[in-house]
Structures are given as structure tokens and as C-alpha cells.
Design a protein around this motif. Structure first.
Motif, PDB file in Angstrom:
ATOM      1  N   GLY A  27      47.331  47.032  51.126  1.00  0.00           N
ATOM      2  CA  GLY A  27      47.076  45.787  50.415  1.00  0.00           C
ATOM      3  C   GLY A  27      46.071  46.013  49.310  1.00  0.00           C
ATOM      4  O   GLY A  27      45.300  46.982  49.332  1.00  0.00           O
ATOM      5  N   THR A  28      46.075  45.108  48.335  1.00  0.00           N
ATOM      6  CA  THR A  28      45.216  45.289  47.162  1.00  0.00           C
ATOM      7  C   THR A  28      44.421  44.031  46.810  1.00  0.00           C
ATOM      8  O   THR A  28      43.901  43.926  45.705  1.00  0.00           O
ATOM      9  CB  THR A  28      46.071  45.692  45.944  1.00  0.00           C
ATOM     10  OG1 THR A  28      47.085  44.692  45.723  1.00  0.00           O
ATOM     11  CG2 THR A  28      46.739  47.046  46.156  1.00  0.00           C
ATOM     12  N   GLY A  29      44.314  43.082  47.735  1.00  0.00           N
ATOM     13  CA  GLY A  29      43.614  41.829  47.461  1.00  0.00           C
ATOM     14  C   GLY A  29      42.157  41.853  47.866  1.00  0.00           C
ATOM     15  O   GLY A  29      41.538  42.930  47.999  1.00  0.00           O
ATOM     16  N   ASN A  30      41.599  40.664  48.077  1.00  0.00           N
ATOM     17  CA  ASN A  30      40.179  40.548  48.399  1.00  0.00           C
ATOM     18  C   ASN A  30      39.818  41.233  49.713  1.00  0.00           C
ATOM     19  O   ASN A  30      38.765  41.872  49.823  1.00  0.00           O
ATOM     20  CB  ASN A  30      39.783  39.067  48.467  1.00  0.00           C
ATOM     21  CG  ASN A  30      39.781  38.410  47.098  1.00  0.00           C
ATOM     22  OD1 ASN A  30      39.563  39.078  46.097  1.00  0.00           O
ATOM     23  ND2 ASN A  30      40.024  37.115  47.059  1.00  0.00           N
ATOM     24  N   VAL A  31      40.682  41.087  50.726  1.00  0.00           N
ATOM     25  CA  VAL A  31      40.397  41.714  52.020  1.00  0.00           C
ATOM     26  C   VAL A  31      40.395  43.229  51.872  1.00  0.00           C
ATOM     27  O   VAL A  31      39.558  43.934  52.448  1.00  0.00           O
ATOM     28  CB  VAL A  31      41.416  41.270  53.081  1.00  0.00           C
ATOM     29  CG1 VAL A  31      41.137  41.948  54.430  1.00  0.00           C
ATOM     30  CG2 VAL A  31      41.387  39.756  53.256  1.00  0.00           C
ATOM     31  N   SER A  32      41.318  43.742  51.072  1.00  0.00           N
ATOM     32  CA  SER A  32      41.360  45.180  50.809  1.00  0.00           C
ATOM     33  C   SER A  32      40.067  45.651  50.153  1.00  0.00           C
ATOM     34  O   SER A  32      39.493  46.684  50.541  1.00  0.00           O
ATOM     35  CB  SER A  32      42.554  45.514  49.903  1.00  0.00           C
ATOM     36  OG  SER A  32      42.523  46.853  49.481  1.00  0.00           O
ATOM     37  N   ARG A  33      39.593  44.891  49.168  1.00  0.00           N
ATOM     38  CA  ARG A  33      38.350  45.285  48.486  1.00  0.00           C
ATOM     39  C   ARG A  33      37.168  45.270  49.451  1.00  0.00           C
ATOM     40  O   ARG A  33      36.279  46.127  49.371  1.00  0.00           O
ATOM     41  CB  ARG A  33      38.100  44.363  47.290  1.00  0.00           C
ATOM     42  CG  ARG A  33      39.067  44.620  46.134  1.00  0.00           C
ATOM     43  CD  ARG A  33      38.628  43.885  44.882  1.00  0.00           C
ATOM     44  NE  ARG A  33      38.905  42.461  44.973  1.00  0.00           N
ATOM     45  CZ  ARG A  33      40.055  41.903  44.635  1.00  0.00           C
ATOM     46  NH1 ARG A  33      41.056  42.672  44.192  1.00  0.00           N
ATOM     47  NH2 ARG A  33      40.237  40.604  44.726  1.00  0.00           N
ATOM     48  N   VAL A  75      44.747  53.722  49.140  1.00  0.00           N
ATOM     49  CA  VAL A  75      45.126  52.316  49.007  1.00  0.00           C
ATOM     50  C   VAL A  75      46.618  52.252  48.670  1.00  0.00           C
ATOM     51  O   VAL A  75      47.084  52.936  47.749  1.00  0.00           O
ATOM     52  CB  VAL A  75      44.315  51.616  47.912  1.00  0.00           C
ATOM     53  CG1 VAL A  75      44.752  50.154  47.765  1.00  0.00           C
ATOM     54  CG2 VAL A  75      42.824  51.690  48.222  1.00  0.00           C
ATOM     55  N   THR A  76      47.349  51.444  49.412  1.00  0.00           N
ATOM     56  CA  THR A  76      48.786  51.290  49.166  1.00  0.00           C
ATOM     57  C   THR A  76      49.110  49.829  48.880  1.00  0.00           C
ATOM     58  O   THR A  76      48.479  48.920  49.400  1.00  0.00           O
ATOM     59  CB  THR A  76      49.609  51.763  50.380  1.00  0.00           C
ATOM     60  OG1 THR A  76      49.156  51.076  51.563  1.00  0.00           O
ATOM     61  CG2 THR A  76      49.451  53.269  50.593  1.00  0.00           C
ATOM     62  N   GLY A  77      50.124  49.638  48.042  1.00  0.00           N
ATOM     63  CA  GLY A  77      50.570  48.301  47.689  1.00  0.00           C
ATOM     64  C   GLY A  77      52.032  48.106  48.033  1.00  0.00           C
ATOM     65  O   GLY A  77      52.659  48.966  48.665  1.00  0.00           O
ATOM     66  N   ALA A  78      52.586  46.992  47.594  1.00  0.00           N
ATOM     67  CA  ALA A  78      53.966  46.648  47.942  1.00  0.00           C
ATOM     68  C   ALA A  78      54.938  47.736  47.523  1.00  0.00           C
ATOM     69  O   ALA A  78      55.948  47.971  48.199  1.00  0.00           O
ATOM     70  CB  ALA A  78      54.346  45.311  47.301  1.00  0.00           C
ATOM     71  N   GLN A  79      54.658  48.407  46.410  1.00  0.00           N
ATOM     72  CA  GLN A  79      55.558  49.459  45.938  1.00  0.00           C
ATOM     73  C   GLN A  79      55.615  50.643  46.897  1.00  0.00           C
ATOM     74  O   GLN A  79      56.551  51.450  46.824  1.00  0.00           O
ATOM     75  CB  GLN A  79      55.127  49.943  44.545  1.00  0.00           C
ATOM     76  CG  GLN A  79      53.836  50.742  44.513  1.00  0.00           C
ATOM     77  CD  GLN A  79      52.590  49.877  44.511  1.00  0.00           C
ATOM     78  OE1 GLN A  79      52.668  48.650  44.586  1.00  0.00           O
ATOM     79  NE2 GLN A  79      51.431  50.505  44.407  1.00  0.00           N
ATOM     80  N   ASP A  80      54.639  50.729  47.795  1.00  0.00           N
ATOM     81  CA  ASP A  80      54.623  51.796  48.802  1.00  0.00           C
ATOM     82  C   ASP A  80      55.203  51.339  50.131  1.00  0.00           C
ATOM     83  O   ASP A  80      55.446  52.157  51.013  1.00  0.00           O
ATOM     84  CB  ASP A  80      53.186  52.281  49.027  1.00  0.00           C
ATOM     85  CG  ASP A  80      52.514  52.734  47.748  1.00  0.00           C
ATOM     86  OD1 ASP A  80      53.069  53.630  47.094  1.00  0.00           O
ATOM     87  OD2 ASP A  80      51.455  52.175  47.405  1.00  0.00           O
ATOM     88  N   PHE A  81      55.409  50.026  50.284  1.00  0.00           N
ATOM     89  CA  PHE A  81      55.903  49.478  51.548  1.00  0.00           C
ATOM     90  C   PHE A  81      57.427  49.500  51.623  1.00  0.00           C
ATOM     91  O   PHE A  81      57.994  49.663  52.706  1.00  0.00           O
ATOM     92  CB  PHE A  81      55.443  48.032  51.733  1.00  0.00           C
ATOM     93  CG  PHE A  81      53.959  47.828  51.658  1.00  0.00           C
ATOM     94  CD1 PHE A  81      53.066  48.876  51.853  1.00  0.00           C
ATOM     95  CD2 PHE A  81      53.443  46.568  51.388  1.00  0.00           C
ATOM     96  CE1 PHE A  81      51.699  48.683  51.779  1.00  0.00           C
ATOM     97  CE2 PHE A  81      52.075  46.364  51.321  1.00  0.00           C
ATOM     98  CZ  PHE A  81      51.194  47.414  51.516  1.00  0.00           C
ATOM     99  N   VAL A  82      58.081  49.294  50.482  1.00  0.00           N
ATOM    100  CA  VAL A  82      59.541  49.126  50.459  1.00  0.00           C
ATOM    101  C   VAL A  82      60.124  49.855  49.260  1.00  0.00           C
ATOM    102  O   VAL A  82      59.408  50.269  48.343  1.00  0.00           O
ATOM    103  CB  VAL A  82      59.927  47.625  50.367  1.00  0.00           C
ATOM    104  CG1 VAL A  82      59.476  46.860  51.598  1.00  0.00           C
ATOM    105  CG2 VAL A  82      59.341  46.992  49.097  1.00  0.00           C
ATOM    106  N   PRO A 120      45.742  47.231  57.779  1.00  0.00           N
ATOM    107  CA  PRO A 120      46.503  46.202  57.054  1.00  0.00           C
ATOM    108  C   PRO A 120      45.578  45.082  56.573  1.00  0.00           C
ATOM    109  O   PRO A 120      44.751  44.579  57.330  1.00  0.00           O
ATOM    110  CB  PRO A 120      47.487  45.680  58.107  1.00  0.00           C
ATOM    111  CG  PRO A 120      47.490  46.715  59.201  1.00  0.00           C
ATOM    112  CD  PRO A 120      46.109  47.280  59.195  1.00  0.00           C
ATOM    113  N   THR A 121      45.744  44.692  55.310  1.00  0.00           N
ATOM    114  CA  THR A 121      44.898  43.632  54.750  1.00  0.00           C
ATOM    115  C   THR A 121      45.713  42.591  53.995  1.00  0.00           C
ATOM    116  O   THR A 121      45.135  41.641  53.460  1.00  0.00           O
ATOM    117  CB  THR A 121      43.871  44.219  53.763  1.00  0.00           C
ATOM    118  OG1 THR A 121      44.563  44.731  52.602  1.00  0.00           O
ATOM    119  CG2 THR A 121      43.061  45.347  54.389  1.00  0.00           C
TER     120      THR A 121
END
Length: 403
Positions: A27-33, A75-82, A120-121
Motif C-alpha cells: 500500500g502507498t497511503g497514509n497507513v503505509s507512510r 513498498v508495493t502498490g496495486a501494480q504489484d498486486f495484480v 498490509p496497509t
């Protein structure tokens, strides 16, 4: 405490069997930060790496070296999930969130095999593929890969993106071990499996620090909050989720998400009841036909390329029956002289199909249809299964059946 742990890693190193230690923040949002800020407290032992570097690190597993004195953070984002279900297509974030059924999971293949701690965030709901399912974790362990040691789910999303988080945990007992081989959880932290954490009130672990931080941030806005009718600052307006009994415009999507989740839960209950009824009332032949039934979404230049006709031929050649539940045609204005690759408008079709012999021949047809789409690149087509679309009712392709 984190700083001291980092100093210990720098000085003594980690055991070779647990090295290199790779933390994946999903995830790349506030929780991730927030998670990254905490990890940075470990100090100089932290080294950021890209997803493309994980396989290189895995090659060092079990060996001695400088990597024993590092904590690698990725750090991984949606492009790494699917990845797109359509062969050769590129990931498109807007398309993914609008049409998640057009994408298939890949995190369990490309990221999870190299990770020691998964954090997971990100937000998740049932429209999207899971980050890591129970089946995927079980397959990973069965292959001999035991790199994943723990999951710290900061979203505390039980039965969510990480399916093995089968229950939340508490501050007094923050962990349990999930054994993918037996699909059971146990309180014995020395047992085989993956350590799971899912505390949903984590700020309460630091009550004084959390209270001081939140109070300090809120203090400049108290006068406006305490004055009825006072205009809200941009910061307070952005932080307002609901006002006067209604969701703020920026958070209107919450209502839609709630409705979607309620519909999904109702559908799941209906499917469970129907499955139980089917097991008691269907003949063996009828049960095979239901198992051999599904709904597919075909998307692309279906008519310009002729793919739709070719797809129906595949079904008929296999002895299957089909019914087009919905067809959306978007014709391309064509002079007949431009290349097919210049066509922009795509069509879609929902097709219910049944193979009386059961799931195995249905899977074979699905493979043939996906191969067909790959052989016709100008169609830019995808074939995606929607097994729950009809709620288990296949009366359009199973004669005389309501299930």
C-alpha cells in the motif's frame, strides 16, 4: 525500542536462516507512510529496495554475508498486486479500480515468495483479488518456500486481503500462528506456520504518545470547532467525514461501498443456501452440469475482429451450450482504410455457458478461449470468469433447471 533493535541487527546480525530479512509494506497511503516511519526508526540498517530486486535478495537466503546486518524494506502498490487478464495488456490503475474483474492476482507469485514480513496497509473489498489467499499460502509452503515468517495486518481486515487473518488479536495477546498445511490457527507461537498480528486498536499501545500527538495537531483548530456556525478551515473541511447526518461529498463513496458489501454478503448467503440445497436435491448428472457452468465477460473489439464468433464456435465444438446474457456494442466509425489497431471503442458481452460433463471440460474451454484472445492481438480482448454472477442459477443453459 526500534532503535535498539536496529543497533542489535547492525552489531550482531540476523541468523542466516532468516536472512535476508525483507519487509513488504503493501500500500502507498497514509497507513503505509506511518509504517515506513516506524521502520525507519530502526536506523541505518534499513535499506529500501524495489520489487524488482526481491528475487536477487532471495538468492542470498541461508547464506552468510553483509545482508545479515540489514533490514530490507520494499513498498508495493496495486501494480504489484495484480496483472491484466488480457495477455500483453499494461496495468492501468483507473481501469483496475473501475473493473477489477479484468485483472488477476500475481502478488503470490512475484512478491510473496521473497518476503519475510508482510505489512498490509491498503483498503480492500471483495470486488478485488486478495493480496494473499489461504490456497496461495498453502501452495507456497507446499513448494518448500518458507520465507514468509509473519504478517502484521495494520488494517486488521479479518478474512480480507490476507485471508489467513482469520480473527483479530488483542493488545494482551497480539499474535497467533496460522498453519497453512492444516488451515488452523493456534495460540502456541512455537508451532509451525506464519505468525499473524491483527490488532485493531494499535494506537492504544502508545496512549500517552498518541494522545499528545493528536492533541498537538488538533490544538490550532479548537476555536473554530468550539464556535457554532464558524467557517471551517480547509484542513477541517477535508477531515470532515459526516455533517448534519450526511456523508461529506468527498466521502460519499463510503455509502456505495457499504451497499456493495451488503449485496456481496447477501449473495454469499444465498449461494451457501443454494449449494446446500443442490447437494440434497440434484441428481449426479445435474450436479455435474452445474459444476460445468459459469459466466464469462468478454471485452474487446469483439465484432470488428470476429472474436465473438470464434469464441462461440469454441464453445459449440466442445459440446457446450451458451446464452448471451448481455451485449454492449460500441461500433467504431470506420472508412475501411485505417488499421484495426487504430480502433478505440470496445464492446463487451456476458456469456453463460454449460458443459454437461463438469468442471474439467469447462476449464479446457476457458483455456481455449484465453488462448484464442492471445492469438488475436488486434482484438485487444480479455476473457474473465464471473462465477458468482448468476448466483448459482443457470436456467438459461441447463434446460428445466432453476439451479
Amino acid at each position: 525500542a526500534l532503535r535498539a533493535a536496529g543497533e542489535q541487527v547492525a552489531r550482531a546480525g540476523l541468523p542466516a536462516e532468516y536472512s535476508p530479512l525483507v519487509v513488504c509494506v503493501a500500500g502507498t497511503g497514509n497507513v503505509s507512510r506511518g509504517a515506513l516511519d516506524a521502520l525507519d526508526s530502526l536506523g541505518e540498517v534499513v535499506e529500501r529496495v524495489a520489487p524488482s530486486e526481491l528475487a536477487r535478495l532471495s538468492a542470498l537466503a541461508g547464506t552468510a554475508g553483509e545482508h545479515q546486518h540489514k533490514v530490507y524494506v520494499c513498498v508495493t502498490g496495486a501494480q504489484d498486486f495484480v496483472r491484466p487478464a488480457r495477455p500483453g495488456a499494461a496495468f492501468d490503475r483507473a481501469e483496475y479500480y473501475a473493473n477489477p474483474e479484468e485483472y488477476v492476482p500475481c502478488f503470490h507469485e512475484t512478491i510473496a515468495p521473497h518476503v519475510s514480513l508482510l505489512v498490509p496497509t491498503m483498503y480492500w473489498d471483495r470486488r478485488f483479488p486478495r493480496l494473499l489467499s489461504t490456497d496461495q499460502l498453502q501452495s507456497l509452503r507446499a513448494s518448500g518456500n518458507k520465507r514468509l515468517l509473519a504478517v502484521a495486518d495494520l488494517t486488521c481486515d479479518v478474512d480480507g486481503a490476507v485471508e489467513p487473518l482469520v480473527r483479530s488479536t488483542t493488545i494482551d495477546e497480539p499474535f497467533f500462528v496460522y498453519d497453512p498445511a492444516t488451515r488452523t490457527e493456534q495460540a502456541d507461537l512455537d508451532g509451525p506456520g506464519v505468525l499473524m498480528l491483527g490488532v485493531d486498536i494499535l494506537p492504544a499501545e502508545l496512549p500517552r504518545e498518541a494522545s499528545a500527538h493528536f492533541a498537538q495537531a488538533l490544538l490550532p483548530f479548537l476555536d473554530a470547532l468550539a464556535t457554532p456556525g464558524a467557517p471551517l478551515s480547509a484542513e477541517l473541511s477535508a477531515a470532515t467525514i459526516a455533517e448534519a447526518g450526511a456523508l461529506a461529498p468527498a466521502y460519499g463513496y463510503i455509502g456505495a461501498l457499504r451497499e456493495a458489501r451488503e449485496r456481496d454478503e447477501e449473495s454469499q448467503r444465498a449461494l451457501s443456501g443454494r449449494d446446500a440445497a443442490l447437494r440434497h436435491h440434484l441428481s449426479e448428472a445435474e450436479a455435474r452440469a452445474v459444476a460445468g457452468s459459469t459466466v464469462l465477460r468478454l471485452n474487446g473489439h469483439l465484432f470488428d475482429s470476429g472474436l465473438i464468433n470464434a469464441a462461440l464456435d469454441v464453445v459449440e465444438a466442445a459440446g457446450g451450450r451458451f446464452d448471451l446474457l448481455e451485449v454492449t456494442v460500441r461500433p467504431n466509425e470506420s472508412t475501411g482504410r485505417e488499421p484495426a489497431s487504430s480502433l478505440r471503442q470496445k464492446s463487451s458481452a456476458l456469456m453463460q455457458l454449460t458443459l454437461d460433463a463438469g468442471r474439467a471440460p469447462l476449464d479446457a474451454v476457458l483455456s481455449q478461449l484465453q488462448a484464442l484472445a492471445a492469438r488475436m492481438p488486434l482484438a485487444e480482448a480479455s476473457v474473465v470468469e464471473l462465477p458468482e454472477h448468476c448466483g448459482g442459477v443457470y436456467d438459461r443453459t441447463i434446460p428445466g433447471s432453476a439451479g
